[in-house]
Design a protein around this motif. Structure first.
Motif, PDB file in Angstrom:
ATOM      1  N   PHE A 155       0.852  -1.185   0.000  1.00 29.65           N
ATOM      2  CA  PHE A 155       0.000   0.000   0.000  1.00 29.65           C
ATOM      3  C   PHE A 155       0.893   1.242   0.000  1.00 29.65           C
ATOM      4  O   PHE A 155       1.934   1.276   0.648  1.00 29.65           O
ATOM      5  CB  PHE A 155      -0.916   0.010   1.227  1.00 29.65           C
ATOM      6  N   THR A 156       0.453   2.240  -0.733  1.00 26.25           N
ATOM      7  CA  THR A 156       1.283   3.429  -0.909  1.00 26.25           C
ATOM      8  C   THR A 156       0.401   4.656  -1.100  1.00 26.25           C
ATOM      9  O   THR A 156      -0.755   4.547  -1.543  1.00 26.25           O
ATOM     10  CB  THR A 156       2.208   3.266  -2.121  1.00 26.25           C
ATOM     11  N   LEU A 157       0.951   5.817  -0.753  1.00 24.97           N
ATOM     12  CA  LEU A 157       0.294   7.099  -0.992  1.00 24.97           C
ATOM     13  C   LEU A 157       0.820   7.791  -2.247  1.00 24.97           C
ATOM     14  O   LEU A 157       0.438   8.928  -2.542  1.00 24.97           O
ATOM     15  CB  LEU A 157       0.477   8.023   0.213  1.00 24.97           C
ATOM     16  N   ASP A 158       1.693   7.096  -2.985  1.00 25.41           N
ATOM     17  CA  ASP A 158       2.275   7.693  -4.191  1.00 25.41           C
ATOM     18  C   ASP A 158       1.211   8.043  -5.219  1.00 25.41           C
ATOM     19  O   ASP A 158       1.373   9.014  -5.976  1.00 25.41           O
ATOM     20  CB  ASP A 158       3.307   6.744  -4.806  1.00 25.41           C
ATOM     21  N   ASN A 159       0.141   7.246  -5.287  1.00 26.79           N
ATOM     22  CA  ASN A 159      -0.920   7.536  -6.250  1.00 26.79           C
ATOM     23  C   ASN A 159      -1.538   8.902  -5.975  1.00 26.79           C
ATOM     24  O   ASN A 159      -1.805   9.679  -6.907  1.00 26.79           O
ATOM     25  CB  ASN A 159      -2.000   6.455  -6.180  1.00 26.79           C
ATOM     26  N   TYR A 160      -1.765   9.216  -4.701  1.00 27.45           N
ATOM     27  CA  TYR A 160      -2.353  10.509  -4.357  1.00 27.45           C
ATOM     28  C   TYR A 160      -1.358  11.641  -4.587  1.00 27.45           C
ATOM     29  O   TYR A 160      -1.756  12.745  -4.998  1.00 27.45           O
ATOM     30  CB  TYR A 160      -2.815  10.501  -2.897  1.00 27.45           C
ATOM     31  N   ARG A 161      -0.084  11.395  -4.320  1.00 35.84           N
ATOM     32  CA  ARG A 161       0.911  12.432  -4.589  1.00 35.84           C
ATOM     33  C   ARG A 161       0.956  12.762  -6.080  1.00 35.84           C
ATOM     34  O   ARG A 161       1.049  13.933  -6.470  1.00 35.84           O
ATOM     35  CB  ARG A 161       2.290  11.970  -4.103  1.00 35.84           C
ATOM     36  N   THR A 162       0.890  11.724  -6.907  1.00 40.69           N
ATOM     37  CA  THR A 162       0.902  11.932  -8.354  1.00 40.69           C
ATOM     38  C   THR A 162      -0.331  12.692  -8.808  1.00 40.69           C
ATOM     39  O   THR A 162      -0.253  13.641  -9.609  1.00 40.69           O
ATOM     40  CB  THR A 162       0.979  10.584  -9.078  1.00 40.69           C
ATOM     41  N   VAL A 163      -1.476  12.300  -8.287  1.00 43.85           N
ATOM     42  CA  VAL A 163      -2.740  12.919  -8.700  1.00 43.85           C
ATOM     43  C   VAL A 163      -2.802  14.385  -8.287  1.00 43.85           C
ATOM     44  O   VAL A 163      -3.154  15.265  -9.083  1.00 43.85           O
ATOM     45  CB  VAL A 163      -3.920  12.129  -8.090  1.00 43.85           C
ATOM     46  N   LEU A 164      -2.442  14.676  -7.050  1.00 40.00           N
ATOM     47  CA  LEU A 164      -2.582  16.033  -6.533  1.00 40.00           C
ATOM     48  C   LEU A 164      -1.515  16.978  -7.063  1.00 40.00           C
ATOM     49  O   LEU A 164      -1.725  18.195  -7.114  1.00 40.00           O
ATOM     50  CB  LEU A 164      -2.540  16.018  -5.005  1.00 40.00           C
ATOM     51  N   ALA A 165      -0.376  16.429  -7.470  1.00 45.78           N
ATOM     52  CA  ALA A 165       0.724  17.276  -7.931  1.00 45.78           C
ATOM     53  C   ALA A 165       0.797  17.330  -9.455  1.00 45.78           C
ATOM     54  O   ALA A 165       0.430  18.333 -10.077  1.00 45.78           O
ATOM     55  CB  ALA A 165       2.052  16.778  -7.351  1.00 45.78           C
ATOM     56  N   SER A 166       1.229  16.246 -10.059  1.00 49.47           N
ATOM     57  CA  SER A 166       1.529  16.280 -11.496  1.00 49.47           C
ATOM     58  C   SER A 166       0.289  16.225 -12.382  1.00 49.47           C
ATOM     59  O   SER A 166       0.326  16.679 -13.524  1.00 49.47           O
ATOM     60  CB  SER A 166       2.467  15.128 -11.865  1.00 49.47           C
ATOM     61  N   GLU A 167      -0.828  15.658 -11.895  1.00 51.11           N
ATOM     62  CA  GLU A 167      -2.009  15.522 -12.742  1.00 51.11           C
ATOM     63  C   GLU A 167      -2.959  16.710 -12.645  1.00 51.11           C
ATOM     64  O   GLU A 167      -3.992  16.734 -13.306  1.00 51.11           O
ATOM     65  CB  GLU A 167      -2.770  14.234 -12.384  1.00 51.11           C
ATOM     66  N   GLY A 168      -2.673  17.674 -11.808  1.00 50.31           N
ATOM     67  CA  GLY A 168      -3.487  18.884 -11.732  1.00 50.31           C
ATOM     68  C   GLY A 168      -4.771  18.755 -10.946  1.00 50.31           C
ATOM     69  O   GLY A 168      -5.598  19.684 -10.943  1.00 50.31           O
ATOM     70  N   ILE A 169      -4.967  17.626 -10.271  1.00 48.01           N
ATOM     71  CA  ILE A 169      -6.189  17.454  -9.492  1.00 48.01           C
ATOM     72  C   ILE A 169      -6.217  18.410  -8.300  1.00 48.01           C
ATOM     73  O   ILE A 169      -7.282  18.829  -7.848  1.00 48.01           O
ATOM     74  CB  ILE A 169      -6.312  15.990  -9.026  1.00 48.01           C
ATOM     75  N   GLY A 170      -5.042  18.753  -7.774  1.00 48.31           N
ATOM     76  CA  GLY A 170      -4.995  19.673  -6.645  1.00 48.31           C
ATOM     77  C   GLY A 170      -5.633  21.014  -6.967  1.00 48.31           C
ATOM     78  O   GLY A 170      -6.444  21.538  -6.190  1.00 48.31           O
ATOM     79  N   GLN A 171      -5.296  21.592  -8.119  1.00 51.46           N
ATOM     80  CA  GLN A 171      -5.894  22.858  -8.526  1.00 51.46           C
ATOM     81  C   GLN A 171      -7.387  22.704  -8.787  1.00 51.46           C
ATOM     82  O   GLN A 171      -8.186  23.582  -8.427  1.00 51.46           O
ATOM     83  CB  GLN A 171      -5.197  23.383  -9.787  1.00 51.46           C
ATOM     84  N   SER A 172      -7.771  21.581  -9.394  1.00 56.32           N
ATOM     85  CA  SER A 172      -9.193  21.340  -9.651  1.00 56.32           C
ATOM     86  C   SER A 172      -9.970  21.176  -8.352  1.00 56.32           C
ATOM     87  O   SER A 172     -11.130  21.573  -8.261  1.00 56.32           O
ATOM     88  CB  SER A 172      -9.356  20.080 -10.517  1.00 56.32           C
ATOM     89  N   PHE A 173      -9.331  20.588  -7.340  1.00 55.96           N
ATOM     90  CA  PHE A 173      -9.958  20.449  -6.027  1.00 55.96           C
ATOM     91  C   PHE A 173     -10.263  21.823  -5.440  1.00 55.96           C
ATOM     92  O   PHE A 173     -11.360  22.076  -4.921  1.00 55.96           O
ATOM     93  CB  PHE A 173      -9.036  19.659  -5.104  1.00 55.96           C
ATOM     94  N   VAL A 174      -9.302  22.737  -5.536  1.00 60.98           N
ATOM     95  CA  VAL A 174      -9.508  24.103  -5.054  1.00 60.98           C
ATOM     96  C   VAL A 174     -10.606  24.794  -5.857  1.00 60.98           C
ATOM     97  O   VAL A 174     -11.460  25.512  -5.302  1.00 60.98           O
ATOM     98  CB  VAL A 174      -8.191  24.897  -5.125  1.00 60.98           C
ATOM     99  N   ASN A 175     -10.614  24.581  -7.176  1.00 61.92           N
ATOM    100  CA  ASN A 175     -11.648  25.183  -8.020  1.00 61.92           C
ATOM    101  C   ASN A 175     -13.041  24.697  -7.617  1.00 61.92           C
ATOM    102  O   ASN A 175     -13.994  25.488  -7.563  1.00 61.92           O
ATOM    103  CB  ASN A 175     -11.387  24.852  -9.491  1.00 61.92           C
ATOM    104  N   SER A 176     -13.163  23.398  -7.345  1.00 59.32           N
ATOM    105  CA  SER A 176     -14.465  22.847  -6.951  1.00 59.32           C
ATOM    106  C   SER A 176     -14.934  23.425  -5.626  1.00 59.32           C
ATOM    107  O   SER A 176     -16.120  23.734  -5.452  1.00 59.32           O
ATOM    108  CB  SER A 176     -14.388  21.316  -6.856  1.00 59.32           C
TER     109      SER A 176
END
Length: 386
Positions: A155-176
Motif C-alpha cells: 500500500f502506498t500514498l504515491d498515487n495521491y501524490r501523483t494525482v494532486l501534484a503532477s495531474e493537476g487534481i490539486g488545482q481542480s480540487f480548489v476550483n471545486s
C-alpha cells in the motif's frame, strides 16, 4: 432462540425492511470501499488482481534468465550455476516454477526438476536456485525460466501524490471548493429570507409567487441553460464584465437551486408554531429579529437538508462549470479534470481510483456531518404547509 421465534418477535415486515436497508447500505458501501482500497494499492498489483485480494499475497508470473553460463562451477562430475532470481532488487516468494511458457508452474518451489539430458533445476521459495548439468554449460545461452511469485500486499500514498501534484487534481480540487461553497451558501441565504416572507408576511401576490416557485422546480436545467447563458453574455457585453468568472457560475447555480430551496424552506417555516411568532410580535420584535433569532435556529434541519443536496449538485456538476467557468486546465473543476484523465490516463487504474476518491471524499464528509438532519428536515417540510 430459534429463527422462527426471532421472526415472530421482530415481525416479518420489519425484518424485511431491515434486510432491505442492509442490502442498500452494502450496495453503496462496497464500490466506495473498492475505490479507496484500489487507490492505495501498488500499481503493479492493481493490474493483476482485484481490490478484494488486496490484503492477501498476490501471485504473478515472471519470466527471466538465470546467471550467465560463464559463472558455472564444477563440483565433482557436475557443473553448477547458482544464484538468486531476486538479485535485481525485486522481492517476493516463489511458489512454483517452470521452463516453458505454456506451463510456468510445472514444479513446486524447493523441488528438484529433472529437465532431461542430465540437467536439473531447483528454485527455492526465497529465490535461491541451483542449475546443474553433467556437462559444461560453455557455449550455451542463459537458461530462461518462468516463476509464479507471491508478493505481499503493498500500500502506498504515491498515487495521491501523483494525482494532486503532477495531474493537476490539486488545482481542480480548489476550483471545486471555490464553486461549491458559495453556490451552496448564497441560495440558502436568499431562500431563507424568501421562505419567511412567503410564510409569515402578508402581501399581494403571495399565492402567485408560491405557484411560480413550484412551477420552476420542474424546469429542466438543460432547457434553461442556453437562454441563461445568452442573458449572462449580453449583460457581460453591456457592462464590460468578463464572461468566464466564478461570479457567473455562482449566480447560475443560485438560479437553478432557488426554487427547490424556497419550496422546502417555506413548507418547513410555515409549519413552525404560530404562537411563537405571534408572541414575538406582541413583544415588539420586528420581522427581521423574528427571522434571525427565532426562525433560523428552529429551521436548521431544513437548512442542513437542502445544503446537502445543493452541495452535492454543485460539487458533482460538469455541464454548468464547463459553460460558465471554461475548459482550460487551470479552470477545470474536479469532475472536468477526472473526465480529462479518463481520456489521457484511461489505463492507469491507480491514477483514476485515487482521483475518484479525492472527488467523493468531500461530499462524504458533508453528508455524514449533516445526515442526521436530512430526514427530519425533508419529512417535516413535506407534510406541513401554511
Amino acid at each position: 432462540m430459534s429463527i422462527a421465534t426471532r421472526i415472530r418477535r421482530v415481525g416479518l415486515p420489519r425484518l424485511i425492511v431491515h434486510i432491505s436497508v442492509l442490502f442498500v447500505v452494502l450496495l453503496w458501501l462496497l464500490p466506495t470501499l473498492g475505490i479507496l482500497v484500489s487507490s492505495l494499492r501498488d500499481k503493479d498489483q492493481l493490474v493483476v488482481s482485484g481490490w478484494w485480494t488486496a490484503f492477501s499475497s498476490s501471485s504473478q508470473t515472471q519470466a527471466l534468465r538465470l546467471a550467465d553460463p560463464a559463472t558455472q562451477k564444477q563440483e565433482g562430475d557436475r557443473f553448477i550455476i547458482a544464484g538468486n532470481v531476486f538479485e535485481n532488487g525485486a522481492g517476493g516468494k516463489v511458489s512454483a516454477f517452470g521452463v516453458r511458457v505454456q506451463d510456468p508452474e510445472a514444479f513446486p518451489a524447493g523441488e528438484a526438476a529433472d529437465l532431461g539430458d542430465g540437467e536439473s533445476l531447483v528454485i527455492n521459495e526465497d529465490g535461491t536456485y541451483q542449475y546443474s548439468k553433467n556437462a559444461s554449460f560453455e557455449g550455451s545461452r542463459a537458461k530462461r525460466v518462468y516463476l509464479a511469485v507471491a508478493t505481499p500486499p503493498i500500500f502506498t500514498l504515491d498515487n495521491y501524490r501523483t494525482v494532486l501534484a503532477s495531474e493537476g487534481i490539486g488545482q481542480s480540487f480548489v476550483n471545486s471548493l471555490t464553486v461549491a461553497i458559495p453556490a451552496t451558501v448564497i441560495p440558502i441565504l436568499i431562500a431563507a429570507f424568501a421562505a419567511y416572507a412567503l410564510s409569515w408576511m402578508k402581501f399581494t401576490g403571495r399565492s402567485l409567487i408560491i405557484a411560480m416557485v413550484v412551477g420552476l422546480i420542474v424546469v429542466p436545467l438543460q432547457m434553461s441553460l442556453i437562454p441563461l447563458l445568452q442573458l449572462y453574455n449580453w449583460i457581460g457585453n453591456v457592462f464590460g464584465v468578463p464572461s468566464k468568472t466564478y461570479a457567473g457560475i455562482w449566480l447560475a447555480h443560485t438560479a437553478f437551486g432557488l426554487p427547490l430551496a424556497i419550496y422546502l424552506l417555506r413548507n418547513y417555516i410555515a409549519g413552525l408554531p404560530k404562537e411563537i411568532i405571534e408572541s414575538a410580535r406582541v413583544d415588539g420584535a420586528s420581522d427581521f429579529e423574528i427571522f434571525v433569532k427565532i426562525v433560523l435556529p428552529l429551521s436548521f434541519p431544513a437548512l442542513a437538508s437542502f445544503s446537502i443536496f445543493q452541495f452535492l449538485w454543485t460539487w458533482n456538476d460538469l455541464l454548468v462549470a464547463m459553460v460558465f467557468l471554461g475548459t482550460q486546465k487551470d479552470e477545470l473543476v474536479l469532475t472536468g479534470a477526472l473526465n480529462a484523465l479518463l481520456g489521457s490516463r484511461g489505463g492507469n487504474w491507480e491514477i483514476l481510483t485515487a482521483s475518484a476518491f479525492v472527488t467523493i471524499v468531500v461530499p462524504l464528509c458533508v453528508f455524514f456531518a449533516l445526515q442526521r438532519y436530512l430526514v427530519r428536515g425533508l419529512l417535516t417540510g413535506s407534510v406541513k404547509g401554511g
